[in-house]
Design a protein around this motif. Structure first.
Motif, short mmCIF file in Angstrom:
data_model
loop_
_atom_site.label_atom_id
_atom_site.label_comp_id
_atom_site.label_asym_id
_atom_site.label_seq_id
_atom_site.Cartn_x
_atom_site.Cartn_y
_atom_site.Cartn_z
N ARG A 278 0.82 -1.21 0.00
CA ARG A 278 0.00 0.00 0.00
C ARG A 278 0.85 1.26 0.00
NH1 ARG A 278 -5.17 1.31 0.51
NH2 ARG A 278 -5.73 -0.89 0.70
N LEU A 279 0.47 2.18 -0.87
CA LEU A 279 1.08 3.51 -0.91
C LEU A 279 0.21 4.46 -0.12
CD1 LEU A 279 3.04 5.69 -2.11
CD2 LEU A 279 1.45 5.86 -4.04
N LEU A 280 0.77 5.08 0.90
CA LEU A 280 0.04 6.03 1.74
C LEU A 280 0.52 7.44 1.41
CD1 LEU A 280 -1.76 6.99 4.01
CD2 LEU A 280 -0.06 6.22 5.66
N GLN A 281 -0.35 8.16 0.70
CA GLN A 281 -0.03 9.53 0.33
C GLN A 281 -0.77 10.50 1.24
OE1 GLN A 281 0.97 10.75 -3.85
NE2 GLN A 281 -0.74 9.38 -4.23
N GLY A 282 -0.11 11.58 1.57
CA GLY A 282 -0.77 12.60 2.38
C GLY A 282 0.02 13.87 2.31
N ASP A 283 -0.68 14.98 2.30
CA ASP A 283 0.00 16.26 2.24
C ASP A 283 0.82 16.47 3.51
OD1 ASP A 283 0.61 18.52 0.86
OD2 ASP A 283 -1.48 19.07 0.50
N VAL A 284 1.75 17.42 3.44
CA VAL A 284 2.58 17.72 4.60
C VAL A 284 1.67 18.09 5.77
CG1 VAL A 284 4.72 18.38 3.45
CG2 VAL A 284 2.87 20.02 3.59
N GLY A 285 1.93 17.49 6.93
CA GLY A 285 1.16 17.81 8.12
C GLY A 285 -0.18 17.13 8.23
N SER A 286 -0.47 16.17 7.33
CA SER A 286 -1.80 15.54 7.34
C SER A 286 -1.91 14.40 8.34
CB SER A 286 -2.16 15.04 5.94
OG SER A 286 -1.23 14.06 5.51
N LEU A 518 19.03 21.94 15.80
CA LEU A 518 17.59 21.75 15.64
C LEU A 518 16.88 21.69 17.00
CD1 LEU A 518 17.22 19.22 12.69
CD2 LEU A 518 16.19 21.49 12.85
N GLN A 519 17.48 20.99 17.93
CA GLN A 519 16.86 20.87 19.25
C GLN A 519 16.80 22.22 19.95
OE1 GLN A 519 15.35 17.99 20.40
NE2 GLN A 519 14.52 19.51 21.83
N ARG A 520 17.86 22.99 19.83
CA ARG A 520 17.87 24.32 20.45
C ARG A 520 16.85 25.24 19.78
NH1 ARG A 520 23.98 26.13 20.42
NH2 ARG A 520 23.12 27.95 21.53
N PHE A 521 16.65 25.06 18.46
CA PHE A 521 15.63 25.84 17.75
C PHE A 521 14.24 25.45 18.26
CE2 PHE A 521 13.12 26.63 13.70
CZ PHE A 521 13.14 28.00 13.81
N LYS A 522 14.00 24.14 18.44
CA LYS A 522 12.73 23.67 18.97
C LYS A 522 12.49 24.20 20.38
CE LYS A 522 12.29 19.27 16.47
NZ LYS A 522 12.20 17.81 16.61
N ASP A 523 13.59 24.31 21.15
CA ASP A 523 13.50 24.81 22.53
C ASP A 523 13.43 26.34 22.59
OD1 ASP A 523 13.64 22.20 23.37
OD2 ASP A 523 15.78 22.26 23.80
N ASP A 540 9.94 19.04 12.59
CA ASP A 540 8.64 19.44 13.12
C ASP A 540 8.84 20.42 14.27
OD1 ASP A 540 6.03 19.68 13.80
OD2 ASP A 540 5.70 17.57 14.27
N VAL A 541 8.66 21.71 13.99
CA VAL A 541 8.79 22.76 15.00
C VAL A 541 7.45 23.50 15.04
CG1 VAL A 541 10.06 24.79 15.76
CG2 VAL A 541 11.25 22.98 14.50
N THR A 542 6.65 23.17 16.02
CA THR A 542 5.27 23.67 16.07
C THR A 542 5.20 25.19 16.09
OG1 THR A 542 4.68 21.68 17.31
CG2 THR A 542 3.10 23.48 17.33
N ALA A 543 6.16 25.84 16.76
CA ALA A 543 6.10 27.30 16.90
C ALA A 543 6.55 28.04 15.64
CB ALA A 543 6.96 27.74 18.08
N ALA A 544 7.11 27.33 14.66
CA ALA A 544 7.58 27.99 13.44
C ALA A 544 6.38 28.38 12.59
CB ALA A 544 8.50 27.05 12.66
N THR A 545 6.29 29.67 12.28
CA THR A 545 5.14 30.17 11.52
C THR A 545 5.53 30.96 10.27
OG1 THR A 545 5.07 32.15 12.93
CG2 THR A 545 3.63 30.30 13.55
N ARG A 566 6.89 22.97 6.45
CA ARG A 566 7.59 23.02 7.75
C ARG A 566 6.93 24.02 8.70
NH1 ARG A 566 8.44 18.75 8.07
NH2 ARG A 566 7.64 18.45 5.99
N VAL A 567 6.07 24.92 8.17
CA VAL A 567 5.33 25.84 9.03
C VAL A 567 3.84 25.51 8.92
CG1 VAL A 567 7.07 27.64 8.79
CG2 VAL A 567 5.12 27.62 7.22
N GLY A 568 3.02 26.23 9.68
CA GLY A 568 1.58 25.97 9.64
C GLY A 568 1.18 24.73 10.41
#
Length: 675
Positions: A278-286, A518-523, A540-545, A566-568
């Motif tokens: 099975r091929l599982l396709q999904g948009d970024v963040g889906s 990357l970890q310091r950016f997430k923090d 995956d950096v939730t605060a990045a907008t 990577r944002v949104g």
């Protein structure tokens, strides 16, 4: 002689020409006959130099009056100029990025030139016209072939004429008369002759349709043959409601309807004795990872092992930590295996996995190593499948006799294309984003508005605690390329965004250093992260907008969409700024109008073609000579259905076509496609 003979059997082709033809992918007589002209040109009205008219297609016979001039006009662009003369005057012919032309022609050569006449200032000139030494065919429609240095159109036409003279009338048609009549197909000898030397435009269209139909039908027959090889018995895995309820209880959120649908499809696959493919396709963040973990959960409950391969260490670690979190309340052993795993830990992973003490292995290419053996491997998950070659994925499948496979991709492929490309691979699509996500606002930003953008970013960081990605195509500045490097942008942002903390990340850094940044950016120790496309997948950096992409015109639409993803990833308003030389960029404007990855992939396919869109490792379709996957999609689907009908209802004809398909496509497909 037969069509599978080496190309040297053709009159006039020795070892030297054979080597040149090999560069074009031509090694046999069949390859030569099926070598598709890239274009056709009419000779145009034959006139003298003095009678040439602007914007008209004309032909002249002339003498090269001076030795061809060769010069570099800007980075990566070369120009060869011919001065052509007849008894009535002189005209220039210019050739861009064809430096070999200066070696093929010299002063005093009599030439035939055909093409559209353009005006440059007060002069008329031919730009990239067809040119050949006099003596060739100059009547009606002339085939124009893709060439390599050392071959000319005249030589190709002479060789093609010799082939057709030797073989015309004796080429066996793979399709019987009644089949051709039913599907309105020309006979093969007629089709090949009129492909290369068309009697008229109607004959050319008849020939092209016959050969296109043949190519697509035989390609689909080859796909069916490949798929049949993959049918092996698998152990059905029990996956009752109690297993699903147990899994859902581990989640901190309610799955979307799309995720629930995919979970059902995976469950039904795993219950069968045919391996899931099975091929599982999904948009970024889906949220593709959640159904993948559900598949893992089913396997573990049935005492079979799972392996998940990701293209980067960052993404592998992300999956590893998420899996540990989800399965924390169970006695499930999960191992991480990457290039930076220490020798002692690596040996422990090998021993535990071989002994059946490890339930799930998550890693990078390191999971391909021969030393990693499983006692009972039941499921293989490949994330971002376009990052791996088919051969690499096959190495994983060899670690089990009949593994289930789940292929994940956040690079959407148009469904109509995916159905052909992946044959009978079942396709799941997550076409729904988690609730609360806000559409990313995307803008094309010309250089003149750069400072305005910087002011907006600084305000967002100050007032909204925003975090920012700035992506560049290069690490270091290259004087030969007019592109902004990450090092240059890093210095500029430190100066322009004086109130922000800026960090730099790129692929040349060691793994530990990248992970630390990357970890310091997430923090939230940094406000802005300047990077190359190393952050395209799995970060995956939730605060990045805010996402800023330098030289956006240099990226494909699908890659830009990946970077934008990577944002949104929260309920905050997010922005993507596409830096480009001009605001009016019709290709980039597509991204400003939609966030739908599947619509974007359709446009990317139209603009870039299948070879560039999918990559040469990913698609046998990119090797097709005749097909245009957008224009010919209807015929592609029709021949797919016809191939399936023949397979089910006419065993003799199917075997005949399959043997022919082995000659045409089997080797390519072994190297390039299916899963």
């Amino acid at each position: 002689m037969n069509l599978d003979n080496a190309v040297e059997v053709i009159k006039g082709i020795g070892q030297k020409k054979a080597k040149l033809l090999c560069k074009l992918g031509i090694t046999s007589v069949r390859d030569f006959l099926y070598y598709m002209p890239r274009a056709y040109e009419t000779s145009g009205s034959r006139v003298t130099v003095s009678a040439l008219k602007e914007e008209e297609t004309c032909s002249i016979t002339a003498v090269i009056a001076q030795q061809p001039n060769f010069r570099k006009i800007r980075n990566g662009v070369y120009l060869v100029t011919f001065v052509l003369e007849d008894e009535t005057g002189k005209v220039e012919a210019v050739f861009f990025n064809q430096p070999y032309m200066r070696r093929m022609y010299k002063k005093g050569d009599d030439v035939y030139v055909s093409g559209k006449v353009k005006r440059l200032g007060r002069k008329l000139q031919f730009t990239n016209p067809h040119i050949e030494k006099q003596g060739g065919q100059h009547e009606g429609l002339n085939a124009v072939y893709a060439l390599t240095a050392g071959l000319t159109q005249k030589v190709m036409r002479i060789m093609m004429k010799n082939v057709l003279e030797n073989f015309f009338g004796s080429i066996t048609d793979i399709f019987p008369n009644d089949f051709r009549t039913k599907h309105n197909l020309a006979e093969i000898n007629y089709a090949l002759k009129n492909l290369h030397f068309p009697e008229n435009e109607q004959s050319l269209e008849i020939a092209k349709y016959r050969l296109l139909f043949e190519e697509l039908l035989i390609f689909n027959i080859a796909l069916f043959a490949q798929e049949k090889k993959q049918e092996k018995g698998a152990i059905p895995l029990k996956s009752g409601d109690d297993i699903k309820k147990d899994f859902l209880g581990k989640l901190e959120f309610e799955p979307t309807n799309a995720q629930q649908r995919v979970m059902r499809e995976i469950k039904e696959d795993l219950e069968k004795n045919k391996p899931m493919n099975r091929l599982l396709q999904g948009d970024v963040g889906s949220g593709k990872t959640m159904p993948a973990f559900y598949a893992m959960h089913i396997c573990v409950k049935n005492n079979v092992q799972c392996v998940m391969m990701a293209p980067t260490e960052v993404l592998a670690k992300q999956h590893y930590y998420n899996a540990q979190k989800i399965f924390a309340d169970e006695n499930i052993r999960i191992e991480l295996l990457t290039g930076s795993t220490g020798a002692a830990q690596r040996r422990a992973v090998y021993e535990n996995t071989a002994a059946g003490q490890t339930d799930i292995v998550i890693g990078t290419h390191a999971v391909l190593y021969d030393k990693l053996e499983f006692s009972n491997l039941g499921l293989i998950i490949t994330d971002e499948q376009h990052r791996f070659g088919v051969g690499q994925r096959a190495m994983l499948e060899e670690k089990s006799s009949a593994p289930h496979t789940l292929i994940m991709s956040a690079t959407p492929i148009p469904r109509s294309l995916a159905l052909i490309l992946y044959g009978k691979t079942d396709i799941s699509i997550i076409d729904e984003l988690p609730p609360g996500r806000i559409r990313i606002s995307t803008h094309c930003v010309p250089e003149s508005k750069r400072n305005d953008m910087y002011e907006f970013i600084e305000k967002q960081v100050r007032d909204e605690a925003a975090q920012v990605f700035a992506v560049c195509p290069l690490v270091e500045q290259n004087d030969d390329l007019e592109l902004r490097s990450s090092e240059e942008i890093y210095k500029e942002l430190k100066e322009k965004l004086s109130g922000c903390k800026v960090a730099l990340l790129h692929g040349r850094m060691k793994g530990e250093e990248k992970n630390d940044i990357l970890q310091r950016f997430k923090d939230k120790q940094f406000d802005v992260l300047v990077s190359t496309t190393v952050i395209e997948v799995g970060v995956d950096v939730t605060a990045a907008t805010i996402m800023v992409i330098e030289n956006a015109e240099r990226f494909g639409l699908a890659q830009l969409h990946q970077l934008r993803g990577r944002v949104g990833r929260s309920d905050k308003k997010s922005y993507c700024f596409l830096m480009c030389g001009k605001k009016d960029n019709s290709r980039l404007r597509i991204l400003t109008k939609t966030n739908d990855g599947f619509k974007i992939s359709e446009e990317d396919l139209k603009l870039r073609g299948p070879g560039q869109f999918l990559g040469s490792r990913q698609s046998g379709l990119s090797d097709l000579y005749m097909a245009n996957l957008i224009k010919d999609m209807k015929l592609l689907k029709y021949t797919r259905a016809l191939a399936e009908h023949i397979q089910k209802n006419d065993e003799v004809f199917y075997e005949k076509l399959k043997n022919y398909a082995d000659t045409r496509f089997a080797e390519r497909l072994e190297k390039t496609t299916i899963n």
